[in-house]
Design a protein around this motif. Structure first.
Motif, PDB file in Angstrom:
ATOM      1  N   GLY A  58     -46.051   6.857  29.961  1.00 22.69           N
ATOM      2  CA  GLY A  58     -45.522   6.847  31.310  1.00 22.69           C
ATOM      3  C   GLY A  58     -45.542   8.184  32.000  1.00 22.69           C
ATOM      4  N   ASN A  59     -44.479   8.392  32.769  1.00 23.36           N
ATOM      5  CA  ASN A  59     -44.415   9.584  33.612  1.00 23.36           C
ATOM      6  C   ASN A  59     -44.178  10.859  32.807  1.00 23.36           C
ATOM      7  N   LYS A  60     -43.755  10.743  31.557  1.00 23.01           N
ATOM      8  CA  LYS A  60     -43.339  11.931  30.802  1.00 23.01           C
ATOM      9  C   LYS A  60     -44.496  12.897  30.541  1.00 23.01           C
ATOM     10  N   LEU A  61     -45.653  12.344  30.262  1.00 24.26           N
ATOM     11  CA  LEU A  61     -46.823  13.201  30.018  1.00 24.26           C
ATOM     12  C   LEU A  61     -47.117  14.061  31.245  1.00 24.26           C
ATOM     13  N   PHE A  62     -47.036  13.436  32.423  1.00 26.40           N
ATOM     14  CA  PHE A  62     -47.334  14.168  33.663  1.00 26.40           C
ATOM     15  C   PHE A  62     -46.289  15.258  33.922  1.00 26.40           C
ATOM     16  N   ALA A  97     -49.038  -0.313  38.185  1.00 31.57           N
ATOM     17  CA  ALA A  97     -49.783   0.819  37.619  1.00 31.57           C
ATOM     18  C   ALA A  97     -49.242   1.070  36.215  1.00 31.57           C
ATOM     19  N   ARG A  98     -50.115   0.894  35.226  1.00 33.11           N
ATOM     20  CA  ARG A  98     -49.668   0.835  33.827  1.00 33.11           C
ATOM     21  C   ARG A  98     -49.661   2.202  33.139  1.00 33.11           C
ATOM     22  N   LEU A  99     -48.726   3.022  33.528  1.00 29.10           N
ATOM     23  CA  LEU A  99     -48.574   4.308  32.846  1.00 29.10           C
ATOM     24  C   LEU A  99     -48.103   4.113  31.400  1.00 29.10           C
ATOM     25  N   ASP A 100     -47.578   2.906  31.127  1.00 30.28           N
ATOM     26  CA  ASP A 100     -47.130   2.619  29.753  1.00 30.28           C
ATOM     27  C   ASP A 100     -48.298   2.540  28.786  1.00 30.28           C
ATOM     28  N   LEU A 101     -49.508   2.317  29.316  1.00 25.82           N
ATOM     29  CA  LEU A 101     -50.662   2.152  28.425  1.00 25.82           C
ATOM     30  C   LEU A 101     -51.340   3.480  28.072  1.00 25.82           C
ATOM     31  N   ILE A 102     -50.884   4.571  28.663  1.00 21.47           N
ATOM     32  CA  ILE A 102     -51.546   5.857  28.427  1.00 21.47           C
ATOM     33  C   ILE A 102     -51.487   6.234  26.948  1.00 21.47           C
ATOM     34  N   HIS A 103     -50.318   6.078  26.375  1.00 26.42           N
ATOM     35  CA  HIS A 103     -50.113   6.467  24.983  1.00 26.42           C
ATOM     36  C   HIS A 103     -48.792   5.867  24.501  1.00 26.42           C
ATOM     37  N   PRO A 104     -48.714   5.415  23.253  1.00 27.81           N
ATOM     38  CA  PRO A 104     -47.470   4.761  22.809  1.00 27.81           C
ATOM     39  C   PRO A 104     -46.252   5.692  22.710  1.00 27.81           C
ATOM     40  N   PHE A 114     -44.844   1.250  39.859  1.00 28.58           N
ATOM     41  CA  PHE A 114     -45.202   2.109  38.735  1.00 28.58           C
ATOM     42  C   PHE A 114     -44.493   1.655  37.469  1.00 28.58           C
ATOM     43  N   HIS A 115     -45.277   1.310  36.453  1.00 26.98           N
ATOM     44  CA  HIS A 115     -44.697   1.084  35.127  1.00 26.98           C
ATOM     45  C   HIS A 115     -44.669   2.444  34.452  1.00 26.98           C
ATOM     46  N   THR A 116     -43.468   3.019  34.397  1.00 28.77           N
ATOM     47  CA  THR A 116     -43.344   4.402  33.945  1.00 28.77           C
ATOM     48  C   THR A 116     -43.163   4.526  32.427  1.00 28.77           C
ATOM     49  N   GLY A 117     -43.413   3.431  31.699  1.00 29.37           N
ATOM     50  CA  GLY A 117     -43.373   3.511  30.231  1.00 29.37           C
ATOM     51  C   GLY A 117     -41.983   3.229  29.682  1.00 29.37           C
ATOM     52  N   GLY A 118     -41.617   3.973  28.637  1.00 29.46           N
ATOM     53  CA  GLY A 118     -40.254   3.877  28.109  1.00 29.46           C
ATOM     54  C   GLY A 118     -39.974   2.705  27.192  1.00 29.46           C
ATOM     55  N   LEU A 119     -41.033   2.040  26.709  1.00 27.86           N
ATOM     56  CA  LEU A 119     -40.810   0.823  25.928  1.00 27.86           C
ATOM     57  C   LEU A 119     -40.098   1.084  24.603  1.00 27.86           C
ATOM     58  N   GLN A 120     -40.224   2.317  24.092  1.00 26.52           N
ATOM     59  CA  GLN A 120     -39.553   2.621  22.809  1.00 26.52           C
ATOM     60  C   GLN A 120     -38.032   2.422  22.897  1.00 26.52           C
ATOM     61  N   GLY A 121     -37.483   2.571  24.096  1.00 28.80           N
ATOM     62  CA  GLY A 121     -36.036   2.415  24.268  1.00 28.80           C
ATOM     63  C   GLY A 121     -35.543   1.005  23.966  1.00 28.80           C
ATOM     64  N   ASN A 122     -36.471   0.014  24.016  1.00 26.31           N
ATOM     65  CA  ASN A 122     -36.068  -1.363  23.716  1.00 26.31           C
ATOM     66  C   ASN A 122     -35.627  -1.544  22.270  1.00 26.31           C
ATOM     67  N   ARG A 123     -35.945  -0.563  21.439  1.00 23.04           N
ATOM     68  CA  ARG A 123     -35.524  -0.675  20.037  1.00 23.04           C
ATOM     69  C   ARG A 123     -34.021  -0.558  19.875  1.00 23.04           C
ATOM     70  N   SER A 124     -33.337  -0.166  20.939  1.00 26.37           N
ATOM     71  CA  SER A 124     -31.880  -0.107  20.861  1.00 26.37           C
ATOM     72  C   SER A 124     -31.269  -1.514  20.954  1.00 26.37           C
ATOM     73  N   LEU A 125     -32.107  -2.511  21.291  1.00 26.88           N
ATOM     74  CA  LEU A 125     -31.596  -3.872  21.501  1.00 26.88           C
ATOM     75  C   LEU A 125     -31.589  -4.663  20.203  1.00 26.88           C
ATOM     76  N   PRO A 126     -30.740  -5.705  20.122  1.00 28.08           N
ATOM     77  CA  PRO A 126     -30.795  -6.575  18.950  1.00 28.08           C
ATOM     78  C   PRO A 126     -32.155  -7.251  18.865  1.00 28.08           C
ATOM     79  N   PRO A 127     -32.641  -7.492  17.638  1.00 29.59           N
ATOM     80  CA  PRO A 127     -33.955  -8.128  17.497  1.00 29.59           C
ATOM     81  C   PRO A 127     -33.953  -9.510  18.160  1.00 29.59           C
TER      82      PRO A 127
END
Ligand SMILES: *Cc1c(COP(=O)(O)O)cnc(C)c1O
Length: 305
Positions: A46-50, A35-42, A287-300
């Protein structure tokens, strides 16, 4: 990144959530959907909007001065709150654990760009959220306080609402979701039927002696099971196996996951299938609960997406 501007948060919530089918092996006859809650909004993904939805409604029932919440430097909750408040015209204050860093994280810069006022509270003064509020003189009733991760009754109610955006929710035999505070799981277990199995994957390392209490705080519902051995060393800890899994998962199914929550939850499902945890003909919903922005903490280049 300039996210598309939704007309309102409610319009985002009106959408049905997209389901991506995932097939690990035809032999298992096990059907796995995401379930792609990550696609709701960039940003408010995910679950944060709810979890925010009913909190924002509650905010509007009284002339509060501002909405106050908490988070770490990479908090998905903090950035979602900042964005949602900007959209709703609500003054927002974010309390961040620790001294102000020399180099602000991408998350904190985003929070600031959405107009959130940030206060950094040294850990010695952030023993409890109440201590931090006391220190900053942010008192109820003038200030509307949302606990870290949106973990309150309004947050749980919003999380339960997720189920009604999944078409055919009740056909799934097993529902899997990562757990931080466990608010989302609590909501989902309220929404599920008694015969559906809700499986929570805590991403924090919970010592065996504390596991029963952790479960109790989330929910004592008999349809909820927590599997504690997929935290991979603890919150935001990751290793090459996890990174490899996330890259493979993206390659095969086109689903990007995050290093803190959804990568671990997806890896847990794959492992449980491999270990024949699920009976034949099970229908699993992760449930894909989003959170993709957190990947920016990783090395490129660590992740191939
Ligand atoms: C916040 C978050 C969670 C955890 O939600 P809880 O309700 O606190 O358990 C899970 N996944 C992602 C991507 C998150 O950002």
């Amino acid at each position: 990144m300039t996210p598309p501007q939704p007309t309102s948060l409610t319009s985002l919530l009106a959408e049905n959530i997209e389901i991506t089918p995932v097939q690990i092996s035809a032999q298992t006859q096990i059907n796995w959907d995401v379930a792609r809650l990550d696609l709701i909004h960039p940003v408010i993904s995910g679950n944060k909007l709810f979890k925010l939805h009913y909190n924002l409604q509650d905010y509007n029932t009284y002339p509060y001065k501002a909405l106050v919440t908490f988070g770490g430097a990479w908090s998905n909750h903090l950035v979602a709150t900042a964005y949602a408040c900007q959209l709703e015209g609500i003054p927002a204050i974010g309390i961040v654990r620790g001294e102000a860093p020399q180099q602000w994280s991408h998350t904190l810069l985003q929070c600031q760009s959405y107009g959130m006022t940030l206060y950094f509270i040294p850990r010695s003064l952030y023993a409890t959220p109440e201590a931090a509020l006391q220190h900053l003189q942010l008192h109820t009733p003038q200030y509307f306080i949302i606990p870290e991760g949106g973990n309150n009754e309004a947050g749980t109610l919003g999380a339960a609402h997720i189920a009604s955006h999944i078409s055919g929710f009740t056909k799934y035999t097993h529902i899997v979701c990562a757990a931080g505070t466990g608010t989302t799981l609590r909501g989902l277990s309220h929404a599920a039927t008694p015969t559906q199995h809700i499986i929570g994957i805590p991403v924090l390392k919970i010592p065996p002696n504390d596991q029963a209490v952790f479960q109790q705080v989330i929910s004592t519902s008999p349809n909820l099971t927590l599997l504690f051995n997929y935290a991979r060393g603890g919150y935001a800890k990751h290793d090459s196996d996890l990174v490899h899994f996330m890259n493979q998962f993206y390659l095969h199914y086109g689903i990007p996951t995050d290093i803190v929550y959804t990568g671990k939850a997806a890896m847990a499902v794959a492992d449980l299938i491999r270990q024949n945890h699920f009976p034949t003909h099970s229908r699993i919903l992760l449930f894909h609960t989003g959170g993709l922005q957190g990947n920016r903490s990783l090395p490129p280049n660590m992740l191939h997406f």
